[in-house]
Motif scaffolding. Structure first.
Motif, PDB file in Angstrom:
ATOM      1  N   CYS B 211       0.814  -0.990  -0.048  1.00  0.00           N
ATOM      2  CA  CYS B 211      -0.081   0.067  -0.034  1.00  0.00           C
ATOM      3  C   CYS B 211       0.938   1.169   0.144  1.00  0.00           C
ATOM      4  CB  CYS B 211      -1.047   0.029   1.259  1.00  0.00           C
ATOM      5  SG  CYS B 211      -1.980   1.279   1.145  1.00  0.00           S
ATOM      6  N   ASP B 213       0.287   4.217   0.956  1.00  0.00           N
ATOM      7  CA  ASP B 213      -0.036   4.993   1.965  1.00  0.00           C
ATOM      8  C   ASP B 213       1.185   4.689   3.119  1.00  0.00           C
ATOM      9  OD1 ASP B 213      -2.942   5.863   4.225  1.00  0.00           O
ATOM     10  OD2 ASP B 213      -0.835   5.882   4.743  1.00  0.00           O
ATOM     11  N   CYS B 216       0.905   3.238   6.062  1.00  0.00           N
ATOM     12  CA  CYS B 216       0.317   1.612   6.067  1.00  0.00           C
ATOM     13  C   CYS B 216       1.124   0.472   5.511  1.00  0.00           C
ATOM     14  CB  CYS B 216      -1.039   1.740   4.922  1.00  0.00           C
ATOM     15  SG  CYS B 216      -1.755   0.313   4.755  1.00  0.00           S
ATOM     16  N   CYS B 225      -5.648  -3.317  -0.478  1.00  0.00           N
ATOM     17  CA  CYS B 225      -5.209  -2.922   0.595  1.00  0.00           C
ATOM     18  C   CYS B 225      -6.513  -3.491   1.657  1.00  0.00           C
ATOM     19  CB  CYS B 225      -4.613  -1.571   1.151  1.00  0.00           C
ATOM     20  SG  CYS B 225      -4.052  -1.371   2.780  1.00  0.00           S
ATOM     21  N   GLU B 227      -6.908  -2.299   4.277  1.00  0.00           N
ATOM     22  CA  GLU B 227      -7.449  -0.859   4.948  1.00  0.00           C
ATOM     23  C   GLU B 227      -7.908   0.004   3.864  1.00  0.00           C
ATOM     24  OE1 GLU B 227      -7.258  -0.529   8.405  1.00  0.00           O
ATOM     25  OE2 GLU B 227      -7.812   1.643   8.236  1.00  0.00           O
ATOM     26  N   HIS B 228      -7.131  -0.108   2.958  1.00  0.00           N
ATOM     27  CA  HIS B 228      -7.597   1.335   2.077  1.00  0.00           C
ATOM     28  C   HIS B 228      -7.818   1.115   0.590  1.00  0.00           C
ATOM     29  CE1 HIS B 228      -4.239   2.707   4.569  1.00  0.00           C
ATOM     30  NE2 HIS B 228      -4.836   3.902   4.603  1.00  0.00           N
TER      31      HIS B 228
HETATM   32 ZN   LIG Z   1      -3.126   0.580   2.961  1.00  0.00          ZN
END
Ligand SMILES: [Zn+2]
Lengths: 260, 316
Positions: B211, B213, B216, B225, B227-228
């Motif tokens: 990722c 980020d 991250c 990802c 999360e994202h």
């Molecule tokens: Zn991420």
């Protein structure tokens, strides 16, 4: 697999708790062809459907997988319609049979393009199949790669060490697998066969027998056994291999896939 | 305050300064992320004042009663509270030798790994001059995101022990404060060296995407990802290897640098390979062909299940 592993439950902060693949991975045992081919008793340690299979080594240990290095001398397609490759992998003590089909695409691709002879390293799961009343050991590769002679020699040296350690521990051992070996293999259990295999492996590496921890004794033992055991040692010979019903072999090995 | 108290038979009074200190001490025991506002220090002090100076309760008992009262108010378990008295204070990582001890450490984030569970926000390796330890930052703690290579003061973190190895946990009672400067992270006291063949390379090795980020860096699964969501990933190289000497299994992680060294392939070359094949998995396959089945000497700290490879050499 993780159920039987004490590591999986003992810590709430263990970040890999839920990773059952890595959890409790079985060690890859070292054994020579002479012993692997005699390890025909394959069993599960629990009733669970997904419980791993173990082959009982005559020297009193169990193996869920092997790591071995040998020379591929021949690759044959023994399948009927689908490709089913049989590789003969030779070590200083005998020949092992490695089978790869559609469930081992990497191994099958590797073997079909391999030009024997070649040294290979194999991580494999053992299973057995019956043919004309005999039980044979087959090996299903998880990985197979081409290696050099130094890797091969290192494996032979390591396997000498591991095999001797098992043989040395056997007589006075109260291990359940030693007891199981005595019971399962009974009259056919002849550990001298594997002492002799170790001697052959030493010779292959150019090592003298006196490298053994109890060298003086072993020299005699090896001499004495040599003649009597020639027949059993010579597993590499043509007769047994020609007796294979190839479709039966392919079916038996393919069925074994599904067990895992 | 004591002026409006019921005239005391006892001459023992608790000064405003002591009340205020006790009140602040109580407030520090409560997590910062309560569902509801913490009382002010004045409110707490007034409560203590009432108990001590009016009702003649010793300060210790008044403190205990106040904590108990606010615990009920916020629905907290005793275990949710901090007890600064038990904290070992500032320590070095190498000196961690107890399970469940509250400590403060100033560390550099050496490596971040991908969390394996939703309850974990960040996991990885922290180091100071004395050594390195694994850390786990729990998602529900909702703490500042740690960045690789940066230095932080981690306060009120709790040690944990598993099979004789220690790690650091950051939970809702912990604090993170970024600190300027750098730390020369010491070689780990738990560095181990092993000689064994590599018997497997696990999936998720080779050319991977992380990722983008910067807080991250999780490894993407099919471009996502956890999360994202869908992101434009950044390429990285790693190997998750299994070493097996016939008696024990050891998992190991080669980071980009270690992968480039042992695999004889750079990240750029790996990207080109993948581009030519229109498939990133060719890199993993090439690493398997090149590495599995050979014997190695590898060295590095063992963290959790993994040996983090610092040095690796093929044994000829
Ligand atoms: Zn991420």
């Amino acid at each position: 697999m993780s159920e039987s592993n004490p590591e999986s439950t003992s810590s709430s902060t263990d970040t890999e708790n839920n990773d059952s693949d890595r959890q409790g991975r079985q060690v890859a045992k070292r054994a020579f062809a002479a012993e692997i081919n005699d390890a025909t008793h394959v069993f599960k340690q629990s009733d669970e459907e997904r419980a791993p299979n173990f082959a009982l080594l005559p020297s009193g240990e169990v193996a869920n997988r092997y790591f071995l290095v040998g020379t591929v001398t021949e690759v044959n397609d023994v399948g009927n319609e689908d490709e089913y490759l049989q590789a003969r992998v030779v070590d200083p003590t005998g020949t092992m049979f490695v089978y790869a089909g559609e469930y081992q695409p990497q191994a099958a691709a590797f073997l079909s393009s391999l030009e024997p002879p070649a040294y290979v390293a194999v991580t494999a799961k053992p299973s057995t199949f019956e043919s004309e009343g005999e039980t044979y050991v087959s090996l299903r590769p998880e990985s197979i790669t081409r290696v050099d002679d130094e890797t091969r020699d290192r494996w032979v040296a390591e396997t000498i060490e591991r095999t001797e350690a098992r043989l040395d521990a056997f007589p006075g051992s109260d291990s359940e697998f030693v007891a199981m070996s005595r019971k399962q293999y009974g009259d056919s259990l002849d550990l001298d066969t594997y002492r002799e295999a170790v001697a052959d492996a030493r010779e292959d590496l150019g090592l003298g027998v006196d490298h053994r921890s109890d060298g003086s004794e072993s020299e005699n033992t090896v001499e004495n056994q040599h003649e009597g055991d020639d027949a059993t040692l010579d597993e590499d010979g043509a007769p047994e291999e020609e007796a294979f019903d190839e479709s039966e072999v392919a079916a038996a090995v393919a069925n074994a896939e599904l067990e895992d | 305050m004591s002026s409006n108290a019921t005239p005391a038979e006892s001459t023992v009074t608790v000064s405003d300064a002591d009340l205020s200190e006790a009140a602040n001490g109580i407030l520090e025991q409560f997590p910062d992320d309560l569902d509801g506002d913490l009382p002010s220090a004045e409110e707490v002090a007034s409560r203590l004042d009432q108990m001590t100076n009016q009702y003649k309760v010793p300060l210790d008992e008044a403190r205990r009663a106040a904590v108990s009262h606010y615990r009920d108010v916020f629905g907290l378990e005793y275990d949710d509270l901090e007890f600064p008295g038990q904290s070992a204070g500032d320590i070095t990582l190498a000196s961690v030798d107890q399970d469940e001890q509250w400590v403060d450490v100033t560390v550099k984030v050496v490596e971040l790994w991908e969390p394996t569970h939703d309850s974990i926000d960040q996991v990885g390796l922290i180091g100071d001059e004395s050594g390195r330890l694994k850390f786990t930052k729990w998602a529900k703690a909702e703490l500042l995101t740690l960045e690789e290579g940066r230095v932080y003061k981690l306060s009120n973190v709790i040690t944990s022990e598993y099979k004789g190895r220690y790690s650091i946990n950051l939970n809702s009672r912990s604090n993170i404060e970024a600190v300027d400067g750098d730390i020369d992270v010491g070689a780990d006291v738990e560095d181990v060296q092993l000689s064994a063949p590599m018997v497997a390379i696990q999936s998720g090795s080779g050319l991977i995407k992380r990722c983008p980020d910067e807080d991250c860096t999780r490894v993407l699964q099919n471009g996502r990802c956890s999360e994202h969501g869908d992101v434009e990933g950044e390429f990285d190289l790693r190997i998750k290897a299994v070493f097996d000497d016939g008696e024990t299994v050891q998992y190991a992680i080669f980071d980009r640098e270690a992968t480039e060294a042992i695999g004889g392939i750079t990240l750029e070359e790996a990207k080109e390979m993948a581009m030519d094949a229109l498939d990133t998995s060719v890199v993993e396959d090439a690493l398997i062909d090149a590495l599995v089945g050979r014997y190695y000497s590898v060295e590095g700290p063992i963290v959790g299940r993994y040996l983090l490879v610092n040095e690796a050499e093929q044994l000829g």
